[in-house]
Every structure is written in structure tokens, then in C-alpha cells.
Design a protein around this motif. Structure first.
Motif, PDB file in Angstrom:
ATOM      1  N   GLN A 198       0.871  -1.180   0.000  1.00 48.46           N
ATOM      2  CA  GLN A 198       0.000   0.000   0.000  1.00 48.46           C
ATOM      3  C   GLN A 198       0.904   1.225   0.000  1.00 48.46           C
ATOM      4  N   LYS A 199       0.814   2.009  -1.067  1.00 49.12           N
ATOM      5  CA  LYS A 199       1.651   3.199  -1.187  1.00 49.12           C
ATOM      6  C   LYS A 199       1.214   4.254  -0.169  1.00 49.12           C
ATOM      7  N   SER A 200       2.154   5.051   0.271  1.00 49.53           N
ATOM      8  CA  SER A 200       1.895   6.101   1.255  1.00 49.53           C
ATOM      9  C   SER A 200       0.767   7.014   0.785  1.00 49.53           C
ATOM     10  N   GLY A 201      -0.203   7.257   1.674  1.00 51.26           N
ATOM     11  CA  GLY A 201      -1.307   8.143   1.369  1.00 51.26           C
ATOM     12  C   GLY A 201      -2.412   7.528   0.536  1.00 51.26           C
ATOM     13  N   GLN A 202      -2.291   6.267   0.153  1.00 53.18           N
ATOM     14  CA  GLN A 202      -3.314   5.599  -0.643  1.00 53.18           C
ATOM     15  C   GLN A 202      -4.021   4.527   0.184  1.00 53.18           C
ATOM     16  N   THR A 203      -5.121   4.027  -0.316  1.00 48.07           N
ATOM     17  CA  THR A 203      -5.860   2.978   0.387  1.00 48.07           C
ATOM     18  C   THR A 203      -5.833   1.654  -0.356  1.00 48.07           C
ATOM     19  N   THR A 204      -5.423   1.661  -1.620  1.00 48.96           N
ATOM     20  CA  THR A 204      -5.393   0.410  -2.379  1.00 48.96           C
ATOM     21  C   THR A 204      -4.187  -0.428  -1.971  1.00 48.96           C
ATOM     22  N   GLN A 205      -4.390  -1.723  -1.965  1.00 45.96           N
ATOM     23  CA  GLN A 205      -3.309  -2.675  -1.688  1.00 45.96           C
ATOM     24  C   GLN A 205      -3.095  -3.496  -2.958  1.00 45.96           C
ATOM     25  N   ARG A 206      -1.883  -3.456  -3.479  1.00 43.19           N
ATOM     26  CA  ARG A 206      -1.569  -4.193  -4.707  1.00 43.19           C
ATOM     27  C   ARG A 206      -0.794  -5.456  -4.360  1.00 43.19           C
ATOM     28  N   LEU A 207      -1.205  -6.560  -4.987  1.00 45.02           N
ATOM     29  CA  LEU A 207      -0.531  -7.837  -4.795  1.00 45.02           C
ATOM     30  C   LEU A 207       0.916  -7.708  -5.249  1.00 45.02           C
ATOM     31  N   LEU A 208       1.838  -8.088  -4.371  1.00 44.27           N
ATOM     32  CA  LEU A 208       3.263  -7.890  -4.634  1.00 44.27           C
ATOM     33  C   LEU A 208       4.020  -9.208  -4.748  1.00 44.27           C
ATOM     34  N   ASP A 209       3.629 -10.211  -3.944  1.00 41.11           N
ATOM     35  CA  ASP A 209       4.356 -11.480  -3.923  1.00 41.11           C
ATOM     36  C   ASP A 209       3.466 -12.558  -3.310  1.00 41.11           C
ATOM     37  N   SER A 210       3.829 -13.811  -3.548  1.00 41.44           N
ATOM     38  CA  SER A 210       3.077 -14.938  -3.005  1.00 41.44           C
ATOM     39  C   SER A 210       4.006 -16.129  -2.837  1.00 41.44           C
ATOM     40  N   GLU A 211       3.724 -16.945  -1.838  1.00 43.19           N
ATOM     41  CA  GLU A 211       4.449 -18.200  -1.609  1.00 43.19           C
ATOM     42  C   GLU A 211       3.438 -19.268  -1.223  1.00 43.19           C
ATOM     43  N   LEU A 212       3.792 -20.532  -1.410  1.00 44.01           N
ATOM     44  CA  LEU A 212       2.931 -21.638  -1.025  1.00 44.01           C
ATOM     45  C   LEU A 212       3.406 -22.227   0.295  1.00 44.01           C
ATOM     46  N   MET A 213       2.516 -22.210   1.300  1.00 50.33           N
ATOM     47  CA  MET A 213       2.798 -22.878   2.566  1.00 50.33           C
ATOM     48  C   MET A 213       2.307 -24.315   2.423  1.00 50.33           C
ATOM     49  N   ALA A 214       3.180 -25.267   2.659  1.00 50.60           N
ATOM     50  CA  ALA A 214       2.811 -26.676   2.541  1.00 50.60           C
ATOM     51  C   ALA A 214       1.900 -27.098   3.687  1.00 50.60           C
ATOM     52  N   ALA A 215       1.091 -28.115   3.443  1.00 45.99           N
ATOM     53  CA  ALA A 215       0.248 -28.674   4.501  1.00 45.99           C
ATOM     54  C   ALA A 215       1.141 -29.241   5.604  1.00 45.99           C
ATOM     55  N   HIS A 216       0.678 -29.097   6.859  1.00 50.21           N
ATOM     56  CA  HIS A 216       1.467 -29.606   7.994  1.00 50.21           C
ATOM     57  C   HIS A 216       0.539 -29.854   9.173  1.00 50.21           C
ATOM     58  N   THR A 217       0.760 -30.970   9.857  1.00 49.90           N
ATOM     59  CA  THR A 217       0.045 -31.266  11.088  1.00 49.90           C
ATOM     60  C   THR A 217       0.919 -30.860  12.259  1.00 49.90           C
ATOM     61  N   VAL A 218       0.469 -29.895  13.024  1.00 49.48           N
ATOM     62  CA  VAL A 218       1.228 -29.415  14.171  1.00 49.48           C
ATOM     63  C   VAL A 218       1.109 -30.438  15.295  1.00 49.48           C
ATOM     64  N   ALA A 219       2.254 -30.858  15.818  1.00 43.56           N
ATOM     65  CA  ALA A 219       2.298 -31.829  16.911  1.00 43.56           C
ATOM     66  C   ALA A 219       3.483 -31.506  17.801  1.00 43.56           C
ATOM     67  N   ALA A 220       3.416 -31.971  19.036  1.00 45.05           N
ATOM     68  CA  ALA A 220       4.483 -31.703  20.000  1.00 45.05           C
ATOM     69  C   ALA A 220       5.797 -32.376  19.612  1.00 45.05           C
ATOM     70  N   THR A 221       5.756 -33.333  18.711  1.00 47.64           N
ATOM     71  CA  THR A 221       6.965 -34.082  18.354  1.00 47.64           C
ATOM     72  C   THR A 221       7.529 -33.704  16.988  1.00 47.64           C
ATOM     73  N   THR A 222       6.996 -32.636  16.373  1.00 46.22           N
ATOM     74  CA  THR A 222       7.519 -32.198  15.079  1.00 46.22           C
ATOM     75  C   THR A 222       7.803 -30.697  15.096  1.00 46.22           C
TER      76      THR A 222
END
Length: 129
Positions: free
Chosen positions: A60-84
Motif C-alpha cells: 500500500q503506497k503512502s497516502g493511498q488505500t489500495t493494496q496491490r498484490l506484490l508477492d506470493s508463496e505456497l505454505m505446505a500442509a502440515h500437522t502441528v504436533a508436540a513431536t515435530t
């Protein structure tokens, strides 16, 4: 020259839209200082079990309200557990060797295109000029 190193974090829970300049469910991560800023690292980690998710970065440029898509990444699926370990997803286009340069007052917003009630924590390492 860049000044004192800084860190910033933000948590997103809702599903962000990316179809236009008015995304929903994005969260402000940081605002560049009066002379601009240099972002050298941007990562994300889920706080709960997650399906594969598109992570998005908006500018979002200074003084503006629009947000332009700048970058993207893929988060892999993951099961959160105490042992990982919880995997960290890094935005590959933002690094010490390829920093993101921001103008004065520019803001970065983050989001995930897949909702996660527990939240996804985004973290940035950056410096104002």
C-alpha cells in the motif's frame, strides 16, 4: 544507509482475497519510515494444523488505500504436533541479497488465501533508512 535492524510480526486468520485492489482479511505488517525502508526477510509459520495455503504480500503506497498484490508463496500442509518442528515458509524474493525496498510511508500487508482459526504468524526483518 539503513539504520537499526527491526522486526515485525502479524497474525492472519481469515481467508484473503486477491482479485482486486481491495483485498479482505489482510493485516498490516509494517510501515516504512520517513526515508523509506529495506526489508531483508519475510517468513510465515502456522500456529495450528494447516492445509496447503497461498500466502500473499500486498503493498500500500503512502497516502493511498489500495493494496496491490506484490508477492506470493505456497505454505505446505502440515500437522502441528508436540513431536515435530513447525516449518517456516520464506518469501524467496525477499532476502539479504535481494531486499525489498520501500518508499517513505509505504505499508506491507500480509494474508493467507486459506483461513486458519489458530492463525499464521508472519515475521519480517527490516530497517528504516
Amino acid at each position: 544507509f539503513a539504520q537499526t535492524p527491526k522486526t515485525a510480526t502479524a497474525v492472519v486468520t481469515g481467508a484473503a482475497t486477491v482479485a482486486d485492489d481491495n483485498p479482505t482479511n489482510t493485516v498490516e505488517l509494517l510501515t516504512a519510515g520517513a526515508d523509506g525502508a529495506l526489508v531483508t526477510r519475510l517468513t510465515a509459520m502456522p500456529r495450528g494444523t494447516v492445509t496447503a495455503s497461498s500466502l500473499v504480500l500486498f503493498l500500500q503506497k503512502s497516502g493511498q488505500t489500495t493494496q496491490r498484490l506484490l508477492d506470493s508463496e505456497l505454505m505446505a500442509a502440515h500437522t502441528v504436533a508436540a513431536t515435530t518442528a513447525i516449518p517456516e515458509t520464506a518469501f524467496g524474493n525477499v532476502s539479504d541479497s535481494t531486499p525489498l525496498r520501500l518508499e517513505a510511508g509505504d505499508k506491507l500487508f500480509v494474508g493467507s488465501q486459506v483461513a486458519l482459526a489458530a492463525g499464521i504468524v508472519f515475521a519480517a526483518q527490516w530497517m528504516d533508512y
